[in-house]
Scaffold this active site. Structure first.
Site, mmCIF file in Angstrom:
data_model
loop_
_atom_site.group_PDB
_atom_site.id
_atom_site.type_symbol
_atom_site.label_atom_id
_atom_site.label_comp_id
_atom_site.label_asym_id
_atom_site.label_seq_id
_atom_site.Cartn_x
_atom_site.Cartn_y
_atom_site.Cartn_z
ATOM 1 N N CYS A 20 -1.499 -14.429 0.698
ATOM 2 C CA CYS A 20 -0.785 -13.610 -0.170
ATOM 3 C C CYS A 20 0.131 -14.524 -1.171
ATOM 4 O O CYS A 20 0.697 -14.109 -2.079
ATOM 5 C CB CYS A 20 0.141 -12.664 0.265
ATOM 6 S SG CYS A 20 0.797 -13.067 2.004
ATOM 7 N N GLU A 34 4.117 -5.113 3.057
ATOM 8 C CA GLU A 34 3.898 -6.540 2.493
ATOM 9 C C GLU A 34 2.399 -6.610 1.901
ATOM 10 O O GLU A 34 1.433 -6.456 2.484
ATOM 11 C CB GLU A 34 4.179 -7.850 3.321
ATOM 12 C CG GLU A 34 5.530 -8.046 3.633
ATOM 13 C CD GLU A 34 6.568 -8.127 2.608
ATOM 14 O OE1 GLU A 34 6.031 -8.563 1.499
ATOM 15 O OE2 GLU A 34 7.581 -8.048 3.022
ATOM 16 N N GLU A 52 -5.448 -9.510 -7.969
ATOM 17 C CA GLU A 52 -5.578 -10.481 -6.478
ATOM 18 C C GLU A 52 -6.894 -10.761 -6.301
ATOM 19 O O GLU A 52 -7.739 -9.991 -6.289
ATOM 20 C CB GLU A 52 -4.522 -10.037 -5.695
ATOM 21 C CG GLU A 52 -4.654 -11.246 -4.359
ATOM 22 C CD GLU A 52 -3.862 -10.409 -3.294
ATOM 23 O OE1 GLU A 52 -4.131 -9.488 -2.818
ATOM 24 O OE2 GLU A 52 -3.091 -11.309 -2.779
ATOM 25 N N LYS A 65 -1.968 -3.105 15.892
ATOM 26 C CA LYS A 65 -3.527 -3.197 15.696
ATOM 27 C C LYS A 65 -4.063 -4.432 14.818
ATOM 28 O O LYS A 65 -3.535 -4.726 13.581
ATOM 29 C CB LYS A 65 -3.969 -1.890 14.743
ATOM 30 C CG LYS A 65 -5.392 -1.832 14.422
ATOM 31 C CD LYS A 65 -5.705 -0.682 13.367
ATOM 32 C CE LYS A 65 -6.143 -1.693 12.217
ATOM 33 N NZ LYS A 65 -7.211 -2.646 12.298
HETATM 34 P P1 NAD Z 1 -6.513 -4.243 4.473
HETATM 35 O O1 NAD Z 1 -5.305 -3.562 3.594
HETATM 36 O O2 NAD Z 1 -7.794 -3.885 3.904
HETATM 37 O O3 NAD Z 1 -6.310 -4.290 5.832
HETATM 38 C C1 NAD Z 1 -5.014 -4.544 6.287
HETATM 39 C C2 NAD Z 1 -4.725 -3.702 7.683
HETATM 40 O O4 NAD Z 1 -4.768 -2.402 7.491
HETATM 41 C C3 NAD Z 1 -6.213 -3.863 8.646
HETATM 42 O O5 NAD Z 1 -5.633 -4.017 10.086
HETATM 43 C C4 NAD Z 1 -7.006 -2.543 8.365
HETATM 44 O O6 NAD Z 1 -7.593 -2.210 9.358
HETATM 45 C C5 NAD Z 1 -5.487 -1.639 8.351
HETATM 46 N N1 NAD Z 1 -6.154 -0.488 7.502
HETATM 47 C C6 NAD Z 1 -7.098 -0.236 6.775
HETATM 48 N N2 NAD Z 1 -7.118 1.213 6.239
HETATM 49 C C7 NAD Z 1 -5.977 1.707 6.828
HETATM 50 C C8 NAD Z 1 -5.544 3.171 6.937
HETATM 51 N N3 NAD Z 1 -6.182 4.167 6.342
HETATM 52 N N4 NAD Z 1 -4.487 3.276 7.827
HETATM 53 C C9 NAD Z 1 -3.930 2.166 8.673
HETATM 54 N N5 NAD Z 1 -4.335 1.058 8.790
HETATM 55 C C10 NAD Z 1 -5.354 0.680 7.825
HETATM 56 O O7 NAD Z 1 -6.063 -5.947 3.846
HETATM 57 P P2 NAD Z 1 -6.965 -7.037 4.427
HETATM 58 O O8 NAD Z 1 -8.511 -7.104 3.486
HETATM 59 O O9 NAD Z 1 -6.966 -7.161 5.977
HETATM 60 O O10 NAD Z 1 -6.139 -8.245 3.959
HETATM 61 C C11 NAD Z 1 -6.171 -8.763 2.773
HETATM 62 C C12 NAD Z 1 -5.302 -8.458 1.745
HETATM 63 O O11 NAD Z 1 -3.804 -8.422 2.272
HETATM 64 C C13 NAD Z 1 -4.822 -9.089 0.498
HETATM 65 O O12 NAD Z 1 -4.745 -8.172 -0.599
HETATM 66 C C14 NAD Z 1 -3.536 -9.754 0.796
HETATM 67 O O13 NAD Z 1 -2.989 -10.211 -0.559
HETATM 68 C C15 NAD Z 1 -2.759 -8.967 1.451
HETATM 69 N N6 NAD Z 1 -1.685 -9.698 2.268
HETATM 70 C C16 NAD Z 1 -0.688 -9.611 1.885
HETATM 71 C C17 NAD Z 1 0.561 -10.346 2.698
HETATM 72 C C18 NAD Z 1 1.900 -10.311 2.465
HETATM 73 O O14 NAD Z 1 2.844 -10.557 3.043
HETATM 74 N N7 NAD Z 1 2.258 -9.928 1.117
HETATM 75 C C19 NAD Z 1 0.105 -11.215 3.657
HETATM 76 C C20 NAD Z 1 -1.395 -11.310 4.043
HETATM 77 C C21 NAD Z 1 -2.280 -10.624 3.289
#
Ligand code: NAD
Length: 485
Positions: free
Chosen positions: A289, A255, A387, A180
């Site tokens: 991140c 992550e 963050e 997804k």
């Molecule tokens: P998010 O947590 O909102 O979404 C990430 C993914 O999870 C999306 O595909 C979203 O649709 C899905 N999701 C949301 N609710 C869910 C649920 N209840 N069940 C399953 N899946 C669900 O994060 P975002 O806004 O897409 O990304 C930004 C964040 O990601 C920042 O906090 C950043 O630090 C973090 N990030 C971390 C890394 C790393 O490797 N540590 C890399 C990139 C981004």
């Protein structure tokens, strides 16, 4: 089917069990550099369609998990080659959909291609061990086997590279996949799936389901047919996934965020340190991140460092992701822009000293533009602890190296930590004592290789590392065999 991205007009569909499927509803993916431009229309799956994809992956598992490594290697190599050959075209799509600059976007697609090629090789190198038993006449062997159906949930900030570093090892080690992409970048996910669909993978081995986290992502998390979940995204979502999935004993890899420190010592090459800060904190619009959002600077060079950094930020060119001159693209979407702006207000209200930037910018095309922001903060300020995930950094003043190290580790996160110094002694000490999964010396905290482990400690990560040979820890399970010789 050999669709080119520029011909992609409408309706990117789900890829389930080897077929392209429409959904009841559609969404529009928007260009953050020019919000008048729809990148494409895409199908939005509901929970039942996600469940169909999961069933397809479960049915494809018995055959794929026993397929030979050459077959897996060939498929992954073919996918990697096409990504590399089409890096300019797909980089253009990525820059349009997510907003990173064209060179950054092309680099990301190339990285995704290299990841598939790396894991094509790894598929051929799945090794085990043979040992003598402690009991006479018995032979012991330890082998790695696939874990099963894996649910891959990706964020929006690296829409080719992060899916690649989950999909490629999952397939290399013989698992089947439901993937997804994040809601704001479905077309990049679709374009990657389109390439995968033309490889030699059997139907059902790889499935794409675009839709909301609440419906599609949650269906992956809840389904007893999904044996393992690899998630990259925010801490809040990651923690919710962990609770639900571990309750049903699924394997989980998370992550999550970072609040990565870059320590600048008095003996550092100041120009190099400022460059590390600019690249680490503001490139990719700070939406990494691994971004250096806390710049911890030794007192004797604090003011000189801040002055030089400010001058660099004043000159940084913010604009349309496809413009040749642009050094920092727009923020990826309106919600993230609003989050960034709210943190500027929090910083001011808590008494952080504003040095430069943060204002909304107008450009020839309407987009989510803001200038890079810099504050002088205290360790207790929220801007120094939480963050932001945008082009917003703060400087913390350190009395000496020991104080700088303590400040660097004073965080609930632990993804990346950097130090700028000309002292081998301090650099070595920092590498040993920084509480982070990755440590950089005289380099920006953001910017990592594709063939070595990636991941963090403390609140940043959960479960085994991603990427490199270490990916086998998550995507395989170990079996110990005993044979009477
Ligand atoms: P998010 O947590 O909102 O979404 C990430 C993914 O999870 C999306 O595909 C979203 O649709 C899905 N999701 C949301 N609710 C869910 C649920 N209840 N069940 C399953 N899946 C669900 O994060 P975002 O806004 O897409 O990304 C930004 C964040 O990601 C920042 O906090 C950043 O630090 C973090 N990030 C971390 C890394 C790393 O490797 N540590 C890399 C990139 C981004």
């Amino acid at each position: 089917m050999d669709l080119k991205v520029h011909e992609l007009k409408q309706n990117a569909r789900q890829y389930i069990n080897g077929r392209w499927e429409t959904s009841g509803t559609t969404g529009i993916s928007q260009n953050p550099s020019d919000t008048r431009e729809a990148v494409a229309e895409y199908a939005r799956a509901d929970r039942s369609q996600a469940e169909l994809a999961i069933r397809a992956a479960a049915e494809a598992l018995p055959q794929w998990s026993h397929s030979g490594p050459q077959r897996r290697a060939d498929a992954l190599d073919q996918i990697g080659s096409e990504l590399l050959a089409r890096r300019d075209e797909l980089g253009n799509l990525l820059a349009r959909e997510e907003g990173k600059t064209l060179p950054e976007a092309i680099g990301e697609v190339a990285r995704a291609g290299n990841i598939f090629k790396f894991f094509a090789g790894e598929a051929l190198r799945i090794a085990g061990e043979t040992m003598a038993s402690v009991r006479p006449g018995i032979q012991v062997d330890v082998t790695r086997e696939p874990i099963g159906v894996v649910g891959l949930i990706a964020p929006w900030n690296f829409p080719f590279a992060i899916p690649a570093w989950k999909i490629a090892p999952a397939l290399a080690y013989g698992n089947t996949v439901v993937f997804k992409p994040a809601e704001s970048v479905p077309i990049c996910g679709w374009a990657l799936a389109e390439i995968i669909s033309r490889s030699t993978l059997p139907a059902g081995v790889f499935n794409l389901v675009m839709g909301s986290g609440r419906e599609v992502g949650q269906a992956f998390v809840d389904s007893p047919l999904v044996d393992a979940l690899s998630f990259t995204g925010s801490v809040a979502t990651g923690e919710r996934i962990l609770q639900t999935a571990s309750a049903r004993r699924a394997k989980v890899q998370l992550e999550m965020g970072g609040k990565n420190p870059l320590v600048v010592l008095a003996d550092a090459d100041l120009d190099q340190a400022v460059e590390c800060a600019v690249q680490g904190a503001y490139y990719s619009t700070g939406q990494r991140c691994t971004a250096s959002s806390r710049l911890i600077v030794e007192a004797s060079i604090h003011d000189a460092f801040v002055a030089r950094l400010r001058n660099r930020l004043v000159a940084l060119k913010v604009g349309h992701a496809l413009d040749r001159d642009t050094q920092m693209g727009p923020v990826a979407d309106r919600a993230q822009l609003e989050q960034n702006q709210s943190y500027l207000e929090i910083a001011r209200n808590e008494g952080a000293e504003h040095v430069w930037g943060g204002e909304l910018l107008e450009r020839p095309t309407p987009g989510h533009y803001m200038s890079p922001a810099l504050f002088l903060a205290k360790p207790e300020h929220r801007i120094a602890r939480e963050e932001v995930f945008g082009p917003v950094a703060c400087v913390l003043r350190a009395d000496d190296y020991e104080h700088a190290l303590a400040l660097a580790n004073d965080t609930e996160f632990g993804l990346c930590a950097g130090i700028c110094t000309t002292s081998l002694k301090q650099a070595t000490h920092f590498k040993r004592h920084a509480q982070a999964g990755m440590v950089m010396v005289n380099l920006p905290t953001a910017g990592v290789d594709y063939h070595v482990p990636f991941g963090g400690r403390k609140g940043s990560s959960h479960g085994p590392r991603e990427q490199g040979r270490y990916a086998a820890e998550f995507y395989t399970t170990v079996k110990t065999g005993y044979t009477l010789a």
